[in-house]
Design a protein around this motif. Structure first.
Motif, PDB file in Angstrom:
ATOM      1  N   HIS A  66       0.845  -1.196   0.000  1.00  0.00           N
ATOM      2  CA  HIS A  66       0.000   0.000   0.000  1.00  0.00           C
ATOM      3  C   HIS A  66       0.881   1.248   0.000  1.00  0.00           C
ATOM      4  CE1 HIS A  66      -3.151   2.772   1.296  1.00  0.00           C
ATOM      5  NE2 HIS A  66      -4.037   1.800   1.360  1.00  0.00           N
TER       6      HIS A  66
ATOM      7  N   TRP B  42       2.205   4.933   0.779  1.00  0.00           N
ATOM      8  CA  TRP B  42       2.125   5.688   2.032  1.00  0.00           C
ATOM      9  C   TRP B  42       2.834   7.026   1.869  1.00  0.00           C
ATOM     10  CZ3 TRP B  42      -0.791   4.645   6.167  1.00  0.00           C
ATOM     11  CH2 TRP B  42      -0.624   5.460   7.293  1.00  0.00           C
TER      12      TRP B  42
ATOM     13  N   THR C 137       2.742  -1.787   4.372  1.00  0.00           N
ATOM     14  CA  THR C 137       2.927  -0.398   3.981  1.00  0.00           C
ATOM     15  C   THR C 137       4.164   0.178   4.643  1.00  0.00           C
ATOM     16  OG1 THR C 137       1.806   1.741   3.766  1.00  0.00           O
ATOM     17  CG2 THR C 137       1.500   0.546   5.844  1.00  0.00           C
TER      18      THR C 137
END
Length: 233
Positions: free
Chosen positions: A77, A79, A114
């Protein structure tokens, strides 16, 4: 009177012939995807170092992220440090996954990793109502080593575990991740498709700038998340 262009209206026989013609291409694409998956199963793999990530309960070795399974899918993910709202594409994509227990029957797990510090990552997970398990690689080179380091984009990586040894078997990024979610597949069935300017559509079809119809992270949080998780002004 509709101001949007419409597909031509034909008799049922003509419609069926057009559908049959399209179906032959759809079947060919399905067979090609089967062949691609078969090639993917034959890829070699590379052994990974013994990384330590951070989870909700503290430090965890990469081999332990499998939670006893032998196969692991990781969504890396994006960030952005200091931002309240993270990437809307990543947020919307991963919020689709609310029922992952079916992977248990196939000895597999799907998690998010992440670059954000774990407490911030878990707060964001609550804020947007994400149902997946999150880990942080903020204090590990793991993200950078699998194509999703600080300041880099999102990615999907797949791993295989043999005892305490972990191997990387597959990686993709960009539109390669589309096959995992359901939204684009549903949109591509619709007469007007995704309604984005880059798509090949007949004249008069509704089209908007790319991403303009995507839900924002704020919209997702309002629909599914925990407003308590928002920072106070």
């Amino acid at each position: 009177m509709s101001t949007t262009s419409l597909p031509p209206v034909v008799d049922a026989g003509t419609w069926q012939r057009e559908l049959d013609s399209l179906r032959s291409r759809e079947k060919a694409a399905t067979r090609e995807l089967d062949a691609i998956a078969a090639q993917r199963r034959r890829l070699p793999m590379v052994e990974m170092p013994d990384y330590t990530l951070e989870g909700a309960d503290g430090p965890v070795r990469l081999a332990e992220v499998f939670d006893g399974r032998s196969q692991l899918i990781v969504y890396n993910h994006m960030w952005f440090p200091g931002e309240v709202w993270q990437c809307p594409g990543c947020t919307g994509f991963t919020t689709q996954f609310t029922r992952l227990e079916g992977l248990d029957n196939f000895d597999a797990r799907f998690v998010i990793v992440t670059q954000g510090p774990i407490e911030e990552a878990l707060a964001y997970k609550r804020r947007v109502g994400n149902a997946m398990t999150w880990y942080s690689t903020a204090n590990s080179p793991f993200g950078a080593d699998v194509g999703a380091g600080p300041g880099e984009g999102f990615a999907v990586n797949v791993f295989l575990r043999d005892g305490d040894r972990v191997f990387r078997t597959w990686h993709t990024a960009g539109r390669g991740t589309e096959q995992l979610g359901y939204l684009f597949g549903l949109l591509d069935l619709l007469p007007y498709g995704r309604q984005e300017e880059w798509q090949d559509s007949p004249p008069g079809w509704p089209q908007s700038p790319t991403y303009s119809r995507w839900s924002s992270s704020e919209d997702i949080a309002a629909a599914y998340g925990d407003a308590v998780g928002l920072p106070q002004e």
